[in-house]
Design an enzyme around this catalytic site. Structure first.
Site: not given
Length: 333
Positions: A42, A44, A67, A97, A176, A190, A194
């Site tokens: 993650g 980017s 991705r 992914d 988290s 969600y 977490k």
């Protein structure tokens, strides 16, 4: 007797103040990242990209995984500009992914270790929040969050754990959310993913402790990221009202706190007063990072339970008011 109680109260308050000051303003010695390989999923955008930039400034070789190749390339350029030594440091980006297939994750991480070097620090930031009540959450969205938020983190850790144990050193960060510490209206899916990450962090921390590997669980509040903007679009009114406060914090501040806490071996990493309250209240059987933290948790747990009860009562009022307003609107139609 009154005088004894007064003195005891003053001593208690002073002790708590000293411990809080020590917790928030004294880190001790941070581990060095010079020439170490740091991998961020993650990476980017948002917290992940900010953590990558922080690592680059500390002299690390950095790999970001996400991705979207265009976003990865743009982020890579930012990270290159932040490098302490632009000639020696390596910066790589990989389109993957992370939660789709473990074989692909394992192959990617093995290739990265061969080309750039052993992975010293893994920062798991890949994740997404899609809000909604249980009955409104689609099965596809549920599976998507489970795969990305939980499975993607599990896959990445599984792919590096053996090499870290062999090297007898390493740092694992699991990003988290504060939603891992309390159930919130609209976060049924969600929040579950977490909560699972907290269980993963505590279990992995116990498994790797004999190998000089530390685990840090980052629990950010609402953070001003592209992911948060998307999350806000799907929030029920109740969730928005419960989440209202001072507004989202910056990803830079979350990333800096995350990195400092990870480099000093702290288990919990939080930003702001709410994070401190929640981790102190919900410490349970979490790993002990320091005597200071342990004493604060022990001294404040009872009082903070009362504070937490006040929050819960206010949340319940919000939910009931929203329900009443909907019923009124239906009757007036």
């Amino acid at each position: 007797m009154t005088q004894i109680w007064s003195i005891s109260l003053i001593v208690f308050v002073l002790l708590v103040v000293i411990l809080i000051l020590k917790k928030f303003f004294w880190y001790g010695r941070l581990k060095q990242l010079t020439n170490k390989h740091v991998v961020i999923t993650g990476g980017s955008s948002g917290i992940g990209k900010c953590a990558a930039i922080y690592a680059a400034r500390q002299g690390a070789h950095v790999t970001i995984i996400a991705r979207d190749l265009k976003k990865l390339e743009a982020a890579k350029n930012e990270i290159l500009h932040a490098c302490q030594n632009k000639e020696k440091q390596k910066v790589e980006c990989v389109s993957l992914d992370i939660g789709n297939n473990y074989g692909d994750v394992e192959k990617t991480f093995n290739n990265l270790e061969r080309t750039i070097g052993p992975i010293y620090m893994l920062i798991n930031c890949a994740g997404i929040a899609i809000c909604g009540k249980v009955e409104d959450t689609t099965i596809d969205n549920l599976k998507y969050m489970v795969n990305l938020n939980f499975m993607g983190t599990y896959y990445a850790i599984k792919a590096v754990i053996s090499s870290m144990k062999s090297a007898h050193e390493g740092i694992i960060v699991i990003t988290s959310s504060q939603a891992a510490l309390l159930g919130i209206f609209g976060y049924s899916a969600y929040g579950s993913t977490k909560f699972a990450l907290r269980g993963l962090a505590e279990s992995v921390a116990m498994e790797v402790a004999p190998y000089n590997i530390s685990v840090t669980l980052s629990l950010p509040p609402d953070t001003d990221t592209p992911g948060f903007a998307l999350e806000d679009q799907s929030k029920p009114l109740e969730t928005k009202l419960i989440s209202e406060g001072t507004g989202p914090v910056s990803p830079e501040s979350v990333a800096e706190q995350l990195m400092k806490d990870a480099l000093t071996g702290r288990f919990f990493s939080t930003v702001g007063l709410e994070g401190f309250i929640l981790t102190s209240l919900c410490a349970g059987m979490s790993p002990i990072s320091s005597i200071t933290e342990l004493l604060l948790q022990a001294l404040l747990a009872g009082m903070l339970r009362l504070v937490g009860a006040c929050y819960l009562i206010s949340f319940r009022r919000i939910i009931l008011n929203c329900m009443k307003n909907r019923d009124k609107n239906k009757k007036s139609e």
